[in-house]
Design an enzyme around this catalytic site. Structure first.
Site, PDB file in Angstrom:
ATOM      1  N   HIS A 132      47.473 -11.366   1.967  1.00 47.99           N
ATOM      2  CA  HIS A 132      46.165 -12.004   1.798  1.00 47.99           C
ATOM      3  C   HIS A 132      45.759 -12.707   3.093  1.00 47.99           C
ATOM      4  O   HIS A 132      46.601 -12.973   3.960  1.00 47.99           O
ATOM      5  CB  HIS A 132      46.210 -13.042   0.674  1.00 47.99           C
TER       6      HIS A 132
ATOM      7  N   ARG B 149      40.974  -5.045  -7.418  1.00 46.81           N
ATOM      8  CA  ARG B 149      42.030  -5.724  -8.155  1.00 46.81           C
ATOM      9  C   ARG B 149      41.441  -6.546  -9.295  1.00 46.81           C
ATOM     10  O   ARG B 149      40.426  -7.215  -9.135  1.00 46.81           O
ATOM     11  CB  ARG B 149      42.803  -6.663  -7.216  1.00 46.81           C
TER      12      ARG B 149
ATOM     13  N   HIS C 175      53.575  -6.257  -8.191  1.00 53.38           N
ATOM     14  CA  HIS C 175      54.745  -7.139  -8.254  1.00 53.38           C
ATOM     15  C   HIS C 175      55.717  -6.813  -9.393  1.00 53.38           C
ATOM     16  O   HIS C 175      56.132  -7.689 -10.165  1.00 53.38           O
ATOM     17  CB  HIS C 175      54.289  -8.599  -8.385  1.00 53.38           C
TER      18      HIS C 175
ATOM     19  N   ASP D  61      53.446 -10.055   0.346  1.00 56.44           N
ATOM     20  CA  ASP D  61      52.658 -11.034  -0.414  1.00 56.44           C
ATOM     21  C   ASP D  61      52.353 -12.307   0.382  1.00 56.44           C
ATOM     22  O   ASP D  61      52.040 -13.343  -0.193  1.00 56.44           O
ATOM     23  CB  ASP D  61      53.364 -11.381  -1.736  1.00 56.44           C
TER      24      ASP D  61
ATOM     25  N   ASN E  39      50.216 -19.516  -4.921  1.00 57.29           N
ATOM     26  CA  ASN E  39      50.657 -19.935  -6.260  1.00 57.29           C
ATOM     27  C   ASN E  39      52.132 -19.625  -6.500  1.00 57.29           C
ATOM     28  O   ASN E  39      52.526 -19.230  -7.602  1.00 57.29           O
ATOM     29  CB  ASN E  39      49.796 -19.264  -7.346  1.00 57.29           C
TER      30      ASN E  39
END
Length: 279
Positions: free
Chosen positions: A15, A107, A164, A231, A236
């Site tokens: 990201h 997504r 994931h 990732d 989070n």
């Protein structure tokens, strides 16, 4: 020992955040990062790790404003691609514009902490509209969705990529219902899975010994429909942030042969994200 990656290796899940002064965070964002994670930091990390290609996944902190991800691709148009977050009523002209900008799918989040869920029938209707572009659906969600949404997902007019390792609980073992549900989905050749997120599904911490068997099995059984990503910057994340080099080194544990790594890191991402078709 540092793993040597094949030429053209792809980080298929990461990201960018901000910078907020240029790309403001969404007013209704379900989370706002404590600090920016701009494209320059991503480039530097991928370059250091030997990851020549990359897929930037639009973050929920930016909502439907895909400009930060688009900007990250624009500076490296041959080797970077992106996945969008979009409302299901987005117009066809915007889909075509994003395709030209290097986007290759949309997504949808079905995790509780990421806010309201989009009705699955609306998701499938949008997929029918972007199918002619060669895009795919990317699904991120609670493990229960692998069972609850499976009948609907099997009706997808496009390939479906599960994020994931399905967010299963590694402590429950290979035979757990959630992982068996993922394996049943993967028996359909339209489904792909990201063997990313071992650091998210572990209950033991690094080097994620409890999570490795799941990724290893997926690579062994579905080697032509798996991709890998780190990732970064791990939004989070419930536990300690992983060591980026260790994540790369663990690729050799889950894809133990050169042929498996070539498929995981080069051939499969090339097929899914269509690198080198832009100048």
């Amino acid at each position: 020992m540092t793993t040597t990656l094949p030429s053209g290796a792809c980080n298929a899940h990461c990201h960018v955040f901000g910078p907020g002064a240029r790309f403001p965070y969404a007013a209704d964002a379900t989370f706002v990062p404590a600090e920016d994670a701009p494209k320059e930091a991503l480039y530097a990390l991928n370059d250091r790790l030997g990851l020549e290609r990359c897929v930037v996944v639009q973050s929920a902190c930016h909502g439907f404003d895909n400009r930060a991800a688009e900007d990250a691709v624009a500076a490296r148009p041959s080797t970077y691609r992106a996945i969008a977050l979009l409302p299901t009523d987005v117009d066809d002209a915007e889909l075509k514009r994003l395709d030209a900008a290097g986007f290759r799918g949309v997504r949808f989040n079905f995790m509780g902490h990421l806010g309201r869920h989009t009705p699955i029938e609306d998701v499938l209707s949008l997929a029918a509209r972007f199918a002619p572009l060669g895009w795919h659906l990317q699904i991120h969600g609670d493990p229960a969705l692998l069972t609850d949404l499976a009948p609907a997902l099997r009706r997808s007019p496009t390939p479906v990529v599960i994020d994931h390792i399905g967010r299963i609980d590694a402590s429950q073992g290979i035979d757990q219902p959630d992982f068996q549900a993922l394996l049943r989905l993967m028996s359909d050749e339209r489904f792909w899975v990201k063997v990313s997120g071992m650091d998210r599904i572990t209950r033991l911490g690094p080097p994620y010994a409890d999570a490795q068997p799941f990724a290893r099995m997926l690579v062994a059984e579905f080697g032509d429909r798996v991709v890998w990503g780190n990732d970064w910057p791990h939004p989070n994340h419930a536990g300690p942030l992983p060591d980026e080099q260790q994540l790369v080194d663990l690729i050799a544990e889950v894809a133990p042969t050169q042929a498996a790594r070539q498929a995981l890191l080069v051939r499969n991402p090339q097929q899914l994200y269509r690198f080198e078709d832009r100048t």
